[in-house]
Design an enzyme around this catalytic site. Sequence first.
Site: not given
Length: 163
Positions: A81, A90, A93, A95
Amino acid sequence: MTNVFLGIGGNLGDRRATMRRAVAEIRAVVEDVRVSSLYETAAWGVTDQPSFLNAVVRGRTELKALELLEAMQAIENQLGRVRTQHWGPRAIDIDILLYGSDVIDVPRLKVPHPYMAQRGFVLRPLADLAAGLTLPDGSLVGELLTTIDQDDLRQVEGLGWAD
């Protein structure tokens, strides 16, 4: 132990291989991992980029929320990343969507994830794992899913793809 839900996605390189590696690395940090189906969708925010693969991971952890964030960012870094553009392309990711029933609002972390109720690529895989889940604001994941457009969301692989 705290129940957590993590959103994972990426649109660069070998997307499926990177997603599988991300799940494997998450399993080293989070216990009792279950993974949603794998979905492909157009980019959100900055739309002039390749489509994304997305999934949601459910698990349990003893880590505090900011420790979990640091662990997930370390996995992102390990998997290539590079943060160059907000909502840009990217490799991966990760989250934190939900951390138990906690509401967290600090500069480095906002939980529940502030955009999750607007994103089919988050709600659809979240519903795979917990359609009846009540969010901290009292809304139900399954009901939220009925309020958003899912036309560009395509299931690529079913449950078990990351095993």
